[in-house]
Write a protein that holds these residues in place. Structure first.
Motif, PDB file in Angstrom:
ATOM      1  N   VAL A 271       5.093   9.554  -7.689  1.00  0.00           N
ATOM      2  CA  VAL A 271       4.215   8.339  -7.041  1.00  0.00           C
ATOM      3  C   VAL A 271       4.359   7.182  -8.240  1.00  0.00           C
ATOM      4  CG1 VAL A 271       2.897  10.130  -6.035  1.00  0.00           C
ATOM      5  CG2 VAL A 271       2.404   9.639  -8.324  1.00  0.00           C
ATOM      6  N   THR A 272       4.056   6.402  -7.767  1.00  0.00           N
ATOM      7  CA  THR A 272       3.919   4.513  -8.270  1.00  0.00           C
ATOM      8  C   THR A 272       2.784   4.446  -8.776  1.00  0.00           C
ATOM      9  OG1 THR A 272       3.963   3.530  -6.261  1.00  0.00           O
ATOM     10  CG2 THR A 272       6.272   3.928  -6.714  1.00  0.00           C
ATOM     11  N   GLY A 273       3.107   3.347  -9.699  1.00  0.00           N
ATOM     12  CA  GLY A 273       1.922   2.774 -11.119  1.00  0.00           C
ATOM     13  C   GLY A 273       1.726   3.049 -11.623  1.00  0.00           C
ATOM     14  N   LEU A 274       1.428   2.248 -12.872  1.00  0.00           N
ATOM     15  CA  LEU A 274       1.169   2.447 -14.099  1.00  0.00           C
ATOM     16  C   LEU A 274       0.626   3.657 -13.759  1.00  0.00           C
ATOM     17  CD1 LEU A 274       1.567   1.707 -17.360  1.00  0.00           C
ATOM     18  CD2 LEU A 274       0.595   0.118 -17.090  1.00  0.00           C
ATOM     19  N   MET A 311      -2.796   5.572  -2.220  1.00  0.00           N
ATOM     20  CA  MET A 311      -1.504   5.567  -1.969  1.00  0.00           C
ATOM     21  C   MET A 311      -1.247   6.494  -0.220  1.00  0.00           C
ATOM     22  SD  MET A 311      -0.369   2.803  -2.797  1.00  0.00           S
ATOM     23  CE  MET A 311       1.462   2.782  -3.196  1.00  0.00           C
ATOM     24  N   ASP A 312      -1.591   6.920   0.288  1.00  0.00           N
ATOM     25  CA  ASP A 312      -1.426   7.451   2.157  1.00  0.00           C
ATOM     26  C   ASP A 312      -1.065   7.204   3.053  1.00  0.00           C
ATOM     27  OD1 ASP A 312      -1.816  10.178   2.757  1.00  0.00           O
ATOM     28  OD2 ASP A 312      -3.635  10.029   3.162  1.00  0.00           O
ATOM     29  N   PRO A 313       0.953   7.672   2.471  1.00  0.00           N
ATOM     30  CA  PRO A 313       1.227   6.572   4.501  1.00  0.00           C
ATOM     31  C   PRO A 313       0.927   6.842   5.355  1.00  0.00           C
ATOM     32  CG  PRO A 313       2.520   7.726   2.569  1.00  0.00           C
ATOM     33  CD  PRO A 313       1.717   8.515   2.084  1.00  0.00           C
ATOM     34  N   VAL A 320       7.464  -2.233   9.162  1.00  0.00           N
ATOM     35  CA  VAL A 320       6.534  -2.522   8.331  1.00  0.00           C
ATOM     36  C   VAL A 320       6.060  -1.271   8.121  1.00  0.00           C
ATOM     37  CG1 VAL A 320       4.076  -3.284   8.326  1.00  0.00           C
ATOM     38  CG2 VAL A 320       6.114  -4.657   9.473  1.00  0.00           C
ATOM     39  N   GLU A 321       6.096  -1.040   7.008  1.00  0.00           N
ATOM     40  CA  GLU A 321       5.248  -0.265   6.319  1.00  0.00           C
ATOM     41  C   GLU A 321       4.004  -0.028   6.150  1.00  0.00           C
ATOM     42  OE1 GLU A 321       5.502   3.108   2.731  1.00  0.00           O
ATOM     43  OE2 GLU A 321       6.954   0.841   2.160  1.00  0.00           O
ATOM     44  N   VAL A 322       2.888   1.140   6.460  1.00  0.00           N
ATOM     45  CA  VAL A 322       1.404   1.147   6.678  1.00  0.00           C
ATOM     46  C   VAL A 322       0.735   2.274   5.650  1.00  0.00           C
ATOM     47  CG1 VAL A 322      -0.347   1.516   7.780  1.00  0.00           C
ATOM     48  CG2 VAL A 322       1.095  -0.286   9.044  1.00  0.00           C
ATOM     49  N   ILE A 323       0.467   2.008   4.895  1.00  0.00           N
ATOM     50  CA  ILE A 323      -0.475   2.724   3.544  1.00  0.00           C
ATOM     51  C   ILE A 323      -1.345   2.401   3.435  1.00  0.00           C
ATOM     52  CG2 ILE A 323      -0.464   3.111   1.502  1.00  0.00           C
ATOM     53  CD1 ILE A 323       2.147   2.727   0.724  1.00  0.00           C
ATOM     54  N   ASP A 324      -2.741   3.780   4.051  1.00  0.00           N
ATOM     55  CA  ASP A 324      -4.187   3.824   3.004  1.00  0.00           C
ATOM     56  C   ASP A 324      -4.356   4.598   2.030  1.00  0.00           C
ATOM     57  OD1 ASP A 324      -7.150   3.840   4.326  1.00  0.00           O
ATOM     58  OD2 ASP A 324      -6.998   5.866   4.066  1.00  0.00           O
ATOM     59  N   ASP A 325      -5.527   3.570   1.184  1.00  0.00           N
ATOM     60  CA  ASP A 325      -5.935   3.870  -0.139  1.00  0.00           C
ATOM     61  C   ASP A 325      -7.619   3.889   0.569  1.00  0.00           C
ATOM     62  OD1 ASP A 325      -4.272   4.011  -2.356  1.00  0.00           O
ATOM     63  OD2 ASP A 325      -6.266   3.360  -3.046  1.00  0.00           O
ATOM     64  N   TYR A 326      -7.765   4.426  -1.007  1.00  0.00           N
ATOM     65  CA  TYR A 326      -9.580   4.965  -0.732  1.00  0.00           C
ATOM     66  C   TYR A 326     -10.093   3.294  -1.917  1.00  0.00           C
ATOM     67  CZ  TYR A 326     -13.825   7.504  -2.227  1.00  0.00           C
ATOM     68  OH  TYR A 326     -15.473   7.769  -1.820  1.00  0.00           O
ATOM     69  N   ALA A 327      -9.472   2.716  -2.659  1.00  0.00           N
ATOM     70  CA  ALA A 327      -9.849   1.543  -3.713  1.00  0.00           C
ATOM     71  C   ALA A 327     -10.790   0.707  -3.139  1.00  0.00           C
ATOM     72  CB  ALA A 327      -8.295   0.555  -4.281  1.00  0.00           C
ATOM     73  N   HIS A 328     -11.636   0.463  -3.585  1.00  0.00           N
ATOM     74  CA  HIS A 328     -12.865  -0.079  -3.424  1.00  0.00           C
ATOM     75  C   HIS A 328     -13.604  -0.397  -4.003  1.00  0.00           C
ATOM     76  CE1 HIS A 328     -13.787   3.999  -4.178  1.00  0.00           C
ATOM     77  NE2 HIS A 328     -15.168   3.034  -5.021  1.00  0.00           N
ATOM     78  N   ALA A 338      -0.542  -3.154  -7.794  1.00  0.00           N
ATOM     79  CA  ALA A 338       0.972  -3.129  -8.247  1.00  0.00           C
ATOM     80  C   ALA A 338       1.277  -2.602  -7.895  1.00  0.00           C
ATOM     81  CB  ALA A 338       0.102  -3.107  -9.859  1.00  0.00           C
ATOM     82  N   ALA A 339       1.035  -1.181  -7.465  1.00  0.00           N
ATOM     83  CA  ALA A 339       1.696   0.065  -7.323  1.00  0.00           C
ATOM     84  C   ALA A 339       2.490   0.395  -5.571  1.00  0.00           C
ATOM     85  CB  ALA A 339       0.654   1.418  -7.247  1.00  0.00           C
ATOM     86  N   ALA A 340       1.887  -1.124  -5.156  1.00  0.00           N
ATOM     87  CA  ALA A 340       2.899  -1.530  -3.965  1.00  0.00           C
ATOM     88  C   ALA A 340       3.851  -1.881  -3.869  1.00  0.00           C
ATOM     89  CB  ALA A 340       1.559  -1.957  -2.738  1.00  0.00           C
ATOM     90  N   ARG A 341       3.805  -2.924  -5.254  1.00  0.00           N
ATOM     91  CA  ARG A 341       4.703  -3.754  -5.138  1.00  0.00           C
ATOM     92  C   ARG A 341       6.059  -3.437  -5.742  1.00  0.00           C
ATOM     93  NH1 ARG A 341       4.037  -9.219  -3.433  1.00  0.00           N
ATOM     94  NH2 ARG A 341       1.879  -9.858  -4.110  1.00  0.00           N
TER      95      ARG A 341
END
Length: 466
Positions: A271-274, A311-313, A320-328, A338-341
């Motif tokens: 999984v991506t992201g520092l 980062m849920d595909p 086009v790629e679509v990803i869902d995330d809980y970030a709020h 940053a992880a998406a980049r």
């Protein structure tokens, strides 16, 4: 809440049993030998899952739903005081437990491990569960093996629990060891100031036993709170006296865990992201204390694909790629973009749904600043959840403060947001739907529209960038 009437398995009734947290607890209690029943407002696939597990789950609340032999009623903070089952339990003198008290009860039969912090708790809890190999777990997001919940009843001695600070219920837990990832001000309806958040985390770590351990993430506030721990502390990060740190090539999810004792462990994280590498380092630091072979624990993380809504595909179509995330929260938004980049898209298009007027009022400017890391930021109106609307707190207000060069678009409803995405998106883009509300439903709709667009036999309109 009143405490448990008795320790050990008995008959319990759970209000809101179909919810993300309560359903997992219900399955764990059933596995532990409890007789479990409960209600939720509406029918759902989760109620069917619970029934297949031998749990008496019904749709619709009512005093008659509370079985005569119920020894305790279990509720979450979300259950209203006027709930008819809650009123009936009080009338009959049945003890009422907060969900965290039931969790503490279930943990008491195993060796408890808790993961606390403002951000990353669910992911790190799931990583720790994976690294240990055979532990039980109760996590606030869906995990592998959880039958659509965050709960697994394992065969080993350890029980991994996500410790929730949103309502201070983490103080009901009594873990043997813990992770404190970070400290931040997120739940503005509960905490007036950041200092109040610090106080609850300090109280949490102060309750650890002297022969336990506290693992602390690379966060200055978390390290300060660790000073109140009565036990050994393992610090993660590039700080003096740290137990371990992450060595990672830019953009690579895999990393090397460099330990102070000279060990170097290859961690094949996918999984991506520092932030995810740092979460994994914290999980491995605690797994090592638990006696797990560290190299084997690291190898187990190769199969870790994340937890629900992180980062849920959702799919890909028309390039086009679509990803869902809980970030709020601003910190989560920055980490997720940053992880998406790191996936190297042409552009990152974010659809963000602000969550709660209280949070948006307090963090509106920071939310906008964080969204400025996207190429396009589409902002909907605020998801109200349990709070009343505030005319002075709107999604438009967030969108108007998103800094350039990001292009900001205000789209009041999810339908408006879907239209805005279709107007903006190009082949090679990555679309992130983000927020803690019902925006999670948008990803599949967008994939469907992109599939229809690319499969209609005509020239793909997305092939001509605006």
């Amino acid at each position: 809440m009143s405490g448990p009437a008795a320790a050990g398995p008995r008959s319990i009734h759970m209000v809101g049993i179909g919810g993300a947290g309560m359903s997992g607890l219900a399955l764990l209690a059933r596995e532990a030998g409890y007789a479990v029943g409960g209600t939720d407002r509406d029918e759902s696939p989760m109620l069917d899952t619970l029934r297949r597990a031998g749990i008496a789950a019904r749709a619709g609340h009512g005093a008659d739903a509370l079985a005569p032999g119920a020894a305790a009623l279990v509720v979450s903070t979300a259950i209203a005081a006027e709930n008819p089952e809650l009123a009936e339990a009080r009338r009959r003198g049945i003890p009422v437990l907060h969900r965290s008290e039931l969790l503490a009860e279930l943990m008491a039969g195993r060796r408890g491990l808790a993961v606390a912090g403002a951000h990353g708790k669910s992911t790190t809890s799931a990583m720790l569960h994976a690294a240990l190999g055979d532990s039980s777990a109760c996590v606030g997001a869906t995990i592998a093996g959880g039958r659509g919940t965050g709960a697994v009843w394992g065969t080993g001695p350890w029980f991994v629990a996500e410790a929730d600070e949103s309502d201070r219920s983490l103080l009901n837990l009594a873990p043997e060891a813990a992770i404190l990832l970070n400290v931040d001000h997120d739940h503005h309806a509960t905490y007036a100031t950041l200092e109040e958040v610090r106080e609850v985390f300090r109280a949490f770590v102060a309750r650890l036993p002297a022969d336990g351990v506290l693992v602390v993430g690379p966060d200055e506030d978390a390290r300060a709170c660790a000073a109140d721990a009565p036990c050994a502390v393992r610090r993660v990060g590039d700080v003096e006296g740290s137990f371990c740190r992450v060595e990672r090539a830019p953009g690579s999810p895999a990393f090397t865990l460099a330990l102070a004792d000279g060990r170097r462990i290859a961690v094949p994280l996918a999984v991506t992201g520092l932030h995810n590498a740092e979460n994994a380092a914290c999980a491995l630091a605690l797994a090592d204390w638990c006696g797990a072979d560290l190299e084997e624990a690291a190898r187990r993380l190769a199969g870790f694909t994340g937890v629900g809504r992180r980062m849920d595909p959702r799919g890909a179509a028309a390039g086009v790629e679509v990803i869902d995330d809980y970030a709020h929260h601003p910190a989560e938004i920055r980490a997720t973009i940053a992880a998406a980049r790191e996936r190297d898209p042409a552009r990152v298009v974010v659809v963000f749904q602000p969550h709660l007027p209280s949070r948006t009022r307090a963090l509106g400017a920071e939310l906008a600043e964080a969204l400025g890391a996207a190429d396009v930021a589409i902002v909907t109106d605020v998801y109200l959840a349990r709070e009343p609307a505030d005319p002075a707190v709107t999604g438009r207000g967030v969108a108007e403060r998103v800094p350039v060069p990001a292009r900001a678009v205000y789209a009041p409803s999810l339908a408006d947001a879907a239209d805005a995405v279709m107007a903006e998106v190009r082949p090679g883009d990555l679309v992130l739907t983000m927020g803690a509300g019902d925006i999670t439903s948008l990803g599949k709709e967008l994939v469907g529209r992109l599939e229809r667009l690319s499969g209609d036999g005509d020239r793909d309109p997305l092939s001509d960038p605006a």
